[in-house]
Scaffold this active site. Structure first.
Site, PDB file in Angstrom:
ATOM      1  N   ASP A 149     -13.224 -34.556   4.094  1.00 42.42           N
ATOM      2  CA  ASP A 149     -12.704 -33.667   3.053  1.00 42.42           C
ATOM      3  C   ASP A 149     -13.187 -32.248   3.333  1.00 42.42           C
ATOM      4  O   ASP A 149     -14.233 -32.046   3.957  1.00 42.42           O
ATOM      5  CB  ASP A 149     -13.191 -34.105   1.670  1.00 42.42           C
ATOM      6  N   ASP A 179      -4.940 -36.040   0.479  1.00 40.06           N
ATOM      7  CA  ASP A 179      -5.109 -36.178  -0.967  1.00 40.06           C
ATOM      8  C   ASP A 179      -4.095 -35.318  -1.719  1.00 40.06           C
ATOM      9  O   ASP A 179      -3.540 -35.727  -2.744  1.00 40.06           O
ATOM     10  CB  ASP A 179      -6.522 -35.774  -1.391  1.00 40.06           C
TER      11      ASP A 179
END
Length: 202
Positions: free
Chosen positions: A147, A181
């Protein structure tokens, strides 16, 4: 060319494009930044390299092996459903939403399946390096998801007189996430807003 054919090509193109963009960003971050390194872009946007074993936005609810298996099954089911609705002349927007969800899930599956096998796990300030297959930090299906996007849009301190959260520092929006995401979130939100009637019929 039939509508179903055009939608199939568009859906496949979306999936491939999202997965490729997602992986290019992740590889650049993982091999170019050390873990928890932060790049200040603006006061409300930073690139922060983190890894997680869990679901979207770093949540951890179930064991990793079970989560990876669930992701693979979920992508297969949604992809099958997408092919099915395309054959039944689904609206273009509906197909795009499903393709975004499939693509985002597939992008994170790549991390889970392979990153543990092909990357080492150095301590900061060293950056990760590709290693021969099987000599990485983990095993197949146990890789960590990369991430990097962090948007601390607004932050403040709660008044001390408030119960539970008094005096604590609050940041909105605090989760760190990736491009995959974002694709999943956009697809789901658009489905709920524009195609909730179709979802109710499932």
């Amino acid at each position: 060319m039939t509508l179903a054919r055009r939608q199939s090509i568009a859906a496949a193109a979306i999936v491939v494009a999202v997965v490729v963009i997602d992986q290019v960003i992740k590889l650049a971050v993982k091999t170019g930044m050390y873990l928890h390194e932060s790049i200040h872009v603006t006061d409300w946007f930073q690139i922060v390299f983190t890894e997680n074993n869990g679901m979207a936005f770093g949540m951890e609810v179930v064991p990793k092996l079970l989560l990876t298996s669930f992701r693979i099954v979920a992508v297969a089911v949604i992809a099958w459903y997408m092919v099915r609705v395309i054959s039944r002349r689904a609206p273009w927007g509906y197909v795009v939403c499903l393709a975004l969800i499939v693509a985002g899930a597939a992008g994170n599956i790549v991390d889970c399946l392979f990153y543990g096998m092909i990357f080492d796990n150095p301590m900061p300030p060293f950056t990760a390096q590709l290693v021969p297959w099987g000599e990485g930090y983990g095993t197949l299906m146990n890789g960590r998801v990369v991430d990097m996007f962090y948007f601390p849009l607004v932050e403040w301190n709660w008044p001390r007189w408030l119960p539970l959260c008094g005096g604590e520092h609050f940041i909105f929006f605090s989760p760190i996430f990736n491009f995959a995401d974002s694709a999943i979130s956009c697809g789901i939100v658009a489905l709920l807003i524009f195609y909730h009637d179709r979802l109710q019929k499932l």
